[in-house]
Motif scaffolding. Sequence first.
Motif, PDB file in Angstrom:
ATOM      1  N   UNK A  19       8.611  -5.043  -3.167  1.00  0.00           N
ATOM      2  CA  UNK A  19       9.154  -6.238  -2.506  1.00  0.00           C
ATOM      3  C   UNK A  19       8.738  -6.305  -1.046  1.00  0.00           C
ATOM      4  N   UNK A  20       8.792  -5.181  -0.346  1.00  0.00           N
ATOM      5  CA  UNK A  20       8.371  -5.173   1.061  1.00  0.00           C
ATOM      6  C   UNK A  20       6.886  -5.499   1.183  1.00  0.00           C
ATOM      7  N   UNK A  21       6.062  -4.999   0.276  1.00  0.00           N
ATOM      8  CA  UNK A  21       4.629  -5.314   0.296  1.00  0.00           C
ATOM      9  C   UNK A  21       4.398  -6.808   0.068  1.00  0.00           C
ATOM     10  N   UNK A  22       5.112  -7.377  -0.907  1.00  0.00           N
ATOM     11  CA  UNK A  22       4.958  -8.807  -1.207  1.00  0.00           C
ATOM     12  C   UNK A  22       5.440  -9.660  -0.039  1.00  0.00           C
ATOM     13  N   UNK A  23       6.558  -9.272   0.544  1.00  0.00           N
ATOM     14  CA  UNK A  23       7.128  -9.976   1.695  1.00  0.00           C
ATOM     15  C   UNK A  23       6.206  -9.863   2.915  1.00  0.00           C
ATOM     16  N   UNK A  24       5.608  -8.711   3.120  1.00  0.00           N
ATOM     17  CA  UNK A  24       4.735  -8.483   4.279  1.00  0.00           C
ATOM     18  C   UNK A  24       3.517  -9.402   4.283  1.00  0.00           C
ATOM     19  N   UNK A  25       3.098  -9.847   3.123  1.00  0.00           N
ATOM     20  CA  UNK A  25       1.935 -10.743   3.044  1.00  0.00           C
ATOM     21  C   UNK A  25       2.191 -12.110   3.665  1.00  0.00           C
ATOM     22  N   UNK A  26       3.437 -12.386   3.998  1.00  0.00           N
ATOM     23  CA  UNK A  26       3.801 -13.676   4.608  1.00  0.00           C
ATOM     24  C   UNK A  26       4.052 -13.568   6.108  1.00  0.00           C
ATOM     25  N   UNK A  27       3.880 -12.410   6.663  1.00  0.00           N
ATOM     26  CA  UNK A  27       4.252 -12.158   8.057  1.00  0.00           C
ATOM     27  C   UNK A  27       3.576 -13.110   9.043  1.00  0.00           C
ATOM     28  N   UNK A  28       2.369 -13.529   8.755  1.00  0.00           N
ATOM     29  CA  UNK A  28       1.638 -14.427   9.651  1.00  0.00           C
ATOM     30  C   UNK A  28       2.295 -15.806   9.763  1.00  0.00           C
ATOM     31  N   UNK A  29       3.235 -16.115   8.880  1.00  0.00           N
ATOM     32  CA  UNK A  29       3.866 -17.441   8.859  1.00  0.00           C
ATOM     33  C   UNK A  29       5.037 -17.577   9.826  1.00  0.00           C
TER      34      UNK A  29
END
Length: 167
Positions: A19-29
């Motif tokens: 979940x943290x990996x999937x969530x981290x992919x949105x950090x640029x937003x």
Amino acid sequence: MCGLFLNIASESQYSSSLNFDMFARLQHRGIDNSSFVELSIENKIFMGHHRLSINDLSHKANQPFKTNCEKYYLLFNGEVFNFKDLKKDIDYEFNTQSDTEVIIAGYKKFGKDFLKKLEGFFSIVILDIPKNIVIATVDPTSVKSLYYELNDKSISISSELNSFFCK
């Protein structure tokens, strides 16, 4: 532009690290705040939000947002133009000046029909604990995208497809 992510899975299928990996992919937003909650109700739930502040720049408007009673949670990306008018009809002890809080307070009072009154561009995910449901919706023009992945192990909802490519 904010980034939102939700995952619901059974206890045996839940993975915090995934979940943290999937969530981290949105950090640029969202450069202003990154927050998440993990809940255990009937299943394990991860809700995460990367925030780009527009209305109410204070930390009180950070997400995932929950009602005062902590029975309703919200992830929101976008802007509701008529939130100040809608707020007048909601009997609720508001703690922010944000459109985010108006959405969740309006949903709590009026149910999903309240979402039809929203004018703007948005994607919304609501966790309704008393009804044991998740509502995911976008504005009529789909300006703010929302994607989901459903399989026999979990359901995931995200602002971007790239969240799903961690598996």
